[in-house]
Design a protein around this motif. Structure first.
Motif, PDB file in Angstrom:
ATOM      1  N   VAL A  45       0.867   6.757   1.147  1.00  0.00           N
ATOM      2  CA  VAL A  45      -0.016   5.592   1.112  1.00  0.00           C
ATOM      3  C   VAL A  45      -1.026   5.772  -0.026  1.00  0.00           C
ATOM      4  N   ASP A  46      -1.082   4.796  -0.917  1.00  0.00           N
ATOM      5  CA  ASP A  46      -1.992   4.840  -2.064  1.00  0.00           C
ATOM      6  C   ASP A  46      -3.365   4.338  -1.628  1.00  0.00           C
ATOM      7  N   ILE A  66      -0.522  -1.623   7.794  1.00  0.00           N
ATOM      8  CA  ILE A  66       0.762  -1.384   7.123  1.00  0.00           C
ATOM      9  C   ILE A  66       1.931  -1.601   8.082  1.00  0.00           C
ATOM     10  N   LYS A 115      -5.113   1.378  -3.470  1.00  0.00           N
ATOM     11  CA  LYS A 115      -4.708   0.029  -3.069  1.00  0.00           C
ATOM     12  C   LYS A 115      -5.271  -0.327  -1.695  1.00  0.00           C
ATOM     13  N   VAL A 116      -5.272   0.628  -0.780  1.00  0.00           N
ATOM     14  CA  VAL A 116      -5.810   0.380   0.561  1.00  0.00           C
ATOM     15  C   VAL A 116      -7.258  -0.089   0.474  1.00  0.00           C
ATOM     16  N   HIS A 175       0.807  -1.216   0.000  1.00  0.00           N
ATOM     17  CA  HIS A 175       0.000   0.000   0.000  1.00  0.00           C
ATOM     18  C   HIS A 175       0.846   1.275   0.000  1.00  0.00           C
TER      19      HIS A 175
END
Length: 302
Positions: free
Chosen positions: A69-70, A153, A73-74, A54
């Motif tokens: 943090v993308d 994460i 994707k999360v 992520h």
């Protein structure tokens, strides 16, 4: 963004919050303004080998290195075209700073916590990152659990039972503790760590309203509330009634005001500490400092 934030929530304990609405794909989400330091344009990201899937990489912002943090994707949103209005939300909570890459930041809403519905177990599942559903006009905005996103994460950023074990064996089972915490993950972690610390007599509530109703019922039966409950621990961000409002109501009640209250939240920063002081909390401790929470509990109720 900094200019917009200056006038918000000047009074503590109103049970209101401001959320920043943002988009990921075609979906609308919200983050508490209190968590947001600034909103900036995307920057060049330095790739980090073997980072969590992520995490896009890191950026340098005014000399500080921050992870990016993308959120696509999360949230598991695939095949979405990146909006040209992409933004970086620079956030701070749990004593850490992080950048969330989103597709657009649209507006700020001021709402009451009692307008936020708890997600149904039927559609959220056990690992959902959604902590609340906001019905706004003809739309729904999902309030995300950013603490859980970061724990997924980096598990080391969560509450640790090991930190409590270092305090040694103790016996606190005669002490009744009321805990208001909306996150199922955090309730489980608090249960485990409190048990390890010797606090076995625990009552958990999913929001401040349920906790207050319980305490008020006890006080009606016996005005000497301290014979039944020794301390209250509360999160800040909770649907229906937040922790600041809960604390204010406890401290305004003729019988409940004797109860010590500790606010245990990811939102305890030097800039925001005054909010807890204004509503009368005895202590404010930042997640995930569980050992410090236990030590302060010991001091307040022994």
């Amino acid at each position: 963004m900094e200019t917009e934030k200056k006038g918000i929530l000047l009074e503590s304990g109103t049970n209101e919050l401001e959320i920043v609405e943002f988009e990921v794909g075609s979906n609308k989400f919200g983050i508490n303004v209190i968590k947001v330091k600034e909103i900036i344009q995307p920057m060049n990201v330095t790739f980090i080998p073997h980072a969590h899937p992520h995490v896009e990489g890191i950026i340098q912002l005014r000399g500080e290195v921050l992870p990016v943090v993308d959120m696509l994707k999360v949230l598991g949103i695939s095949n979405a075209q990146r909006n040209p209005q992409q933004k970086y939300i620079v956030a701070e909570f749990n004593k850490q700073r992080v950048v969330f890459h989103v597709d657009n930041v649209t507006q700020i809403h001021r709402i009451s916590w009692d307008q936020i519905e708890k997600p149904s177990d039927m559609y959220q599942g056990g690992s959902s990152q959604v902590i609340g559903v906001i019905k706004y006009k003809d739309e729904m905005i999902l309030l995300l659990d950013f603490e859980r996103i970061m724990v997924d994460i980096n598990p080391a950023s969560s509450i640790s039972v090991e930190a409590v074990k270092k305090l040694g064996k103790r016996e606190r089972s005669e002490k009744k503790v009321v805990i208001a915490e909306d996150s199922p993950l955090l309730r489980k972690l608090l249960f485990d760590t409190m048990q390890e610390a010797g606090y076995a007599n625990l009552d958990f509530f999913e929001n401040g309203r349920d906790a207050y109703d319980y305490l008020e019922t006890l006080a009606k039966a016996d005005k000497n509330i301290e014979n039944q409950v020794q301390i209250v621990i509360t999160d800040i961000e909770m649907p229906q009634m937040d922790g600041h409002h809960l604390t204010k109501k406890i401290k305004s009640h003729p019988d409940l005001k004797k109860l010590p209250v500790i606010i245990f939240s990811s939102l305890i920063t030097e800039d925001l500490r005054h909010k807890g002081e204004e509503v009368g909390a005895e202590e404010q401790i930042s997640k995930p400092e569980i050992a410090e929470l236990i030590l302060r509990m010991d001091q307040l109720i022994l």
